[in-house]
Write a protein that holds these residues in place. Structure first.
Motif, short mmCIF file in Angstrom:
data_model
loop_
_atom_site.label_atom_id
_atom_site.label_comp_id
_atom_site.label_asym_id
_atom_site.label_seq_id
_atom_site.Cartn_x
_atom_site.Cartn_y
_atom_site.Cartn_z
N ASN A 41 9.85 -29.98 -21.44
CA ASN A 41 10.00 -28.89 -20.47
C ASN A 41 10.73 -29.38 -19.22
OD1 ASN A 41 8.61 -27.17 -22.19
ND2 ASN A 41 6.69 -27.32 -21.08
N ASP A 42 10.37 -30.59 -18.76
CA ASP A 42 11.03 -31.17 -17.59
C ASP A 42 12.52 -31.38 -17.85
OD1 ASP A 42 8.62 -31.24 -16.21
OD2 ASP A 42 8.24 -33.36 -16.68
N ILE A 43 12.84 -31.88 -19.03
CA ILE A 43 14.25 -32.13 -19.38
C ILE A 43 15.02 -30.81 -19.43
CG2 ILE A 43 15.78 -32.86 -21.27
CD1 ILE A 43 13.70 -35.10 -21.84
N LEU A 44 14.46 -29.80 -20.05
CA LEU A 44 15.13 -28.50 -20.14
C LEU A 44 15.35 -27.89 -18.76
CD1 LEU A 44 13.38 -26.94 -23.26
CD2 LEU A 44 15.75 -27.70 -23.08
N ARG A 45 14.32 -27.97 -17.92
CA ARG A 45 14.45 -27.43 -16.56
C ARG A 45 15.51 -28.20 -15.78
NH1 ARG A 45 10.84 -28.09 -11.65
NH2 ARG A 45 11.39 -26.34 -10.33
N GLU A 47 18.05 -29.92 -16.98
CA GLU A 47 19.38 -29.62 -17.53
C GLU A 47 19.90 -28.29 -17.01
OE1 GLU A 47 18.87 -29.96 -21.77
OE2 GLU A 47 19.27 -32.12 -21.74
N SER A 48 19.01 -27.31 -16.86
CA SER A 48 19.46 -26.01 -16.36
C SER A 48 19.88 -26.10 -14.90
CB SER A 48 18.39 -24.94 -16.56
OG SER A 48 17.29 -25.16 -15.72
N VAL A 49 19.24 -26.97 -14.13
CA VAL A 49 19.64 -27.19 -12.73
C VAL A 49 20.95 -27.97 -12.68
CG1 VAL A 49 19.03 -28.37 -10.58
CG2 VAL A 49 17.29 -27.07 -11.83
N ILE A 50 21.02 -29.05 -13.44
CA ILE A 50 22.20 -29.93 -13.45
C ILE A 50 23.46 -29.15 -13.87
CG2 ILE A 50 23.23 -31.91 -14.64
CD1 ILE A 50 20.29 -33.10 -14.65
N TYR A 51 23.32 -28.23 -14.79
CA TYR A 51 24.45 -27.43 -15.26
C TYR A 51 25.16 -26.72 -14.11
CZ TYR A 51 27.01 -23.75 -17.67
OH TYR A 51 28.00 -22.89 -18.10
N PHE A 52 24.38 -26.23 -13.13
CA PHE A 52 24.96 -25.44 -12.03
C PHE A 52 25.41 -26.28 -10.83
CE2 PHE A 52 22.55 -22.20 -14.31
CZ PHE A 52 23.50 -21.22 -14.42
N GLY A 76 3.54 -30.67 -7.49
CA GLY A 76 2.82 -30.81 -8.74
C GLY A 76 3.72 -30.80 -9.97
N LYS A 77 4.88 -30.18 -9.82
CA LYS A 77 5.85 -30.13 -10.93
C LYS A 77 6.98 -31.11 -10.71
CE LYS A 77 6.50 -25.88 -13.44
NZ LYS A 77 7.10 -24.57 -13.47
N ASP A 78 7.43 -31.21 -9.45
CA ASP A 78 8.59 -32.03 -9.12
C ASP A 78 8.26 -33.20 -8.20
OD1 ASP A 78 10.43 -30.31 -10.51
OD2 ASP A 78 10.21 -28.89 -8.85
N TYR A 79 7.15 -33.13 -7.51
CA TYR A 79 6.75 -34.22 -6.63
C TYR A 79 5.25 -34.20 -6.41
CZ TYR A 79 6.38 -30.94 -2.67
OH TYR A 79 6.02 -29.92 -1.84
N ILE A 90 8.68 -36.52 -9.58
CA ILE A 90 8.24 -36.57 -10.97
C ILE A 90 9.00 -35.48 -11.74
CG2 ILE A 90 5.93 -37.47 -10.46
CD1 ILE A 90 4.87 -34.58 -10.82
N GLY A 91 8.88 -35.51 -13.04
CA GLY A 91 9.41 -34.44 -13.87
C GLY A 91 10.87 -34.13 -13.62
N SER A 92 11.18 -32.83 -13.59
CA SER A 92 12.57 -32.40 -13.46
C SER A 92 13.15 -32.78 -12.11
CB SER A 92 12.70 -30.90 -13.70
OG SER A 92 11.82 -30.19 -12.86
N GLY A 93 12.33 -32.84 -11.07
CA GLY A 93 12.82 -33.26 -9.76
C GLY A 93 13.38 -34.68 -9.80
N LYS A 94 12.66 -35.55 -10.47
CA LYS A 94 13.11 -36.94 -10.60
C LYS A 94 14.39 -37.02 -11.44
CE LYS A 94 11.51 -41.49 -12.02
NZ LYS A 94 10.36 -42.30 -12.44
N ILE A 95 14.43 -36.26 -12.52
CA ILE A 95 15.61 -36.28 -13.39
C ILE A 95 16.85 -35.81 -12.63
CG2 ILE A 95 16.66 -35.27 -15.46
CD1 ILE A 95 13.75 -35.08 -16.60
N VAL A 96 16.72 -34.70 -11.89
CA VAL A 96 17.86 -34.16 -11.14
C VAL A 96 18.29 -35.13 -10.06
CG1 VAL A 96 18.59 -32.31 -9.58
CG2 VAL A 96 17.32 -31.75 -11.67
#
Length: 129
Positions: A41-45, A47-52, A76-79, A90-96
């Motif tokens: 879920n984090d990766i998908l989220r 990727e959707s941010v990174i795309y834009f 809690g989701k990103d930090y 953490i999660g998608s925040g860290k990935i982005v």
């Protein structure tokens, strides 16, 4: 005289230990499956941010800006933690954030709040000055 079937006690103990071990293994597998689902879920989220990000940055650059907000972070989701730094992501925040680093977009964390002070949060901001 006390009569106890010790071999039966041993069998009962071994069965109880085996059941507990099986239950623990089942719980660990379920927890791992949940972690894997959250990771996906984090990766998908992310990727959707990174795309834009390219179009957001191009739009800001055309407007004469050298910065752009690319992601709103959710606690809690990103930090985690009270003081936000890239170490708390953490999660998608860290990935982005890491993807923006790789792209030399100089990511930083920016705190914001509404004029009435009722709402606040953190964003990932990039710059290309």
């Amino acid at each position: 005289m006390l009569q106890i079937d010790v071999s039966n006690l041993r069998n009962l103990t071994n069965e109880a230990i085996a059941r507990a071990k099986a239950e623990k293994e089942k719980q660990e597998k379920e927890e791992e499956a949940k972690r894997e689902q959250q990771r996906m879920n984090d990766i998908l989220r992310a990727e959707s941010v990174i795309y834009f990000i390219p179009s957001i940055c191009e739009e800001r650059a055309k407007a004469g800006e050298k910065r752009a907000i690319v992601m709103h972070l959710e606690y809690g989701k990103d930090y985690l933690g009270n003081v936000v730094s890239d170490k708390n992501l953490i999660g998608s925040g860290k990935i982005v954030f890491e993807e923006c680093l790789r792209a030399n977009l100089n990511p930083s964390l920016k705190y914001w709040h509404s004029d009435d002070g009722m709402d606040s949060g953190w964003d990932i901001e990039v710059s290309w000055s």
